[in-house]
Design a protein around this motif. Structure first.
Motif, mmCIF file in Angstrom:
data_model
loop_
_atom_site.group_PDB
_atom_site.id
_atom_site.type_symbol
_atom_site.label_atom_id
_atom_site.label_comp_id
_atom_site.label_asym_id
_atom_site.label_seq_id
_atom_site.Cartn_x
_atom_site.Cartn_y
_atom_site.Cartn_z
ATOM 1 N N LYS A 51 0.830 -1.209 0.000
ATOM 2 C CA LYS A 51 0.000 0.000 0.000
ATOM 3 C C LYS A 51 0.860 1.253 0.000
ATOM 4 O O LYS A 51 0.563 2.222 -0.696
ATOM 5 C CB LYS A 51 -0.932 0.007 1.213
ATOM 6 C CG LYS A 51 -2.085 -0.948 1.106
ATOM 7 C CD LYS A 51 -2.955 -0.896 2.347
ATOM 8 C CE LYS A 51 -4.116 -1.851 2.279
ATOM 9 N NZ LYS A 51 -4.945 -1.805 3.499
ATOM 10 N N ARG A 52 1.923 1.233 0.797
ATOM 11 C CA ARG A 52 2.823 2.394 0.815
ATOM 12 C C ARG A 52 3.448 2.609 -0.553
ATOM 13 O O ARG A 52 3.567 3.739 -1.022
ATOM 14 C CB ARG A 52 3.913 2.207 1.855
ATOM 15 C CG ARG A 52 3.429 2.416 3.257
ATOM 16 C CD ARG A 52 4.529 2.293 4.254
ATOM 17 N NE ARG A 52 5.477 3.380 4.104
ATOM 18 C CZ ARG A 52 6.620 3.458 4.749
ATOM 19 N NH1 ARG A 52 6.978 2.505 5.591
ATOM 20 N NH2 ARG A 52 7.427 4.477 4.585
ATOM 21 N N GLY A 53 3.841 1.495 -1.207
ATOM 22 C CA GLY A 53 4.438 1.605 -2.539
ATOM 23 C C GLY A 53 3.479 2.202 -3.549
ATOM 24 O O GLY A 53 3.837 3.095 -4.321
ATOM 25 N N VAL A 54 2.256 1.734 -3.531
ATOM 26 C CA VAL A 54 1.247 2.266 -4.449
ATOM 27 C C VAL A 54 0.937 3.719 -4.092
ATOM 28 O O VAL A 54 0.784 4.571 -4.968
ATOM 29 C CB VAL A 54 -0.028 1.397 -4.440
ATOM 30 C CG1 VAL A 54 -1.149 2.054 -5.230
ATOM 31 C CG2 VAL A 54 0.272 0.010 -4.979
ATOM 32 N N GLY A 55 0.883 4.016 -2.797
ATOM 33 C CA GLY A 55 0.648 5.396 -2.369
ATOM 34 C C GLY A 55 1.761 6.322 -2.827
ATOM 35 O O GLY A 55 1.506 7.465 -3.233
ATOM 36 N N ASN A 56 2.993 5.828 -2.788
ATOM 37 C CA ASN A 56 4.116 6.631 -3.285
ATOM 38 C C ASN A 56 4.010 6.853 -4.787
ATOM 39 O O ASN A 56 4.314 7.939 -5.283
ATOM 40 C CB ASN A 56 5.451 5.952 -2.956
ATOM 41 C CG ASN A 56 5.825 6.095 -1.504
ATOM 42 O OD1 ASN A 56 5.464 7.056 -0.846
ATOM 43 N ND2 ASN A 56 6.561 5.127 -0.991
#
Length: 93
Positions: A51-56
């Protein structure tokens, strides 16, 4: 696409694949309660990282925050599993 974004996308897909496999293991494999918590914690960490990767990638601050929170929940769940195992091992002696 920059190498940072490519790395984030790869991490997101890897995290989702790992989370799916960990969930299957936790449901189907007879293990101690501590092992189940540790596996589920790993899954939560992986999904949180994804999720953090996609959010970034998408500059979505809400998704990044949600990913950070889920990753922390996963870390706590793993510690809970380690504590259960320690208690179980102490009782076995």
């Amino acid at each position: 696409m920059s190498s940072i974004r490519i790395t984030a996308v790869r991490g997101a897909f890897l995290g989702l694949a790992l989370a799916a496999s960990v969930s299957a293991l936790a449901d189907d494999t007879p293990t101690t309660a501590g092992a189940v918590d540790r596996l589920k914690g790993l899954g939560n960490e992986a999904v949180g990282s994804a999720k953090r990767g996609v959010g970034n990638l998408t500059d979505d601050e809400d998704l990044k925050a949600e990913g950070r929170a889920q990753k922390l929940r996963g870390e706590a769940q793993q510690e809970k599993g380690k504590a259960k195992d320690a208690v179980e091992n102490a009782l076995d002696k």
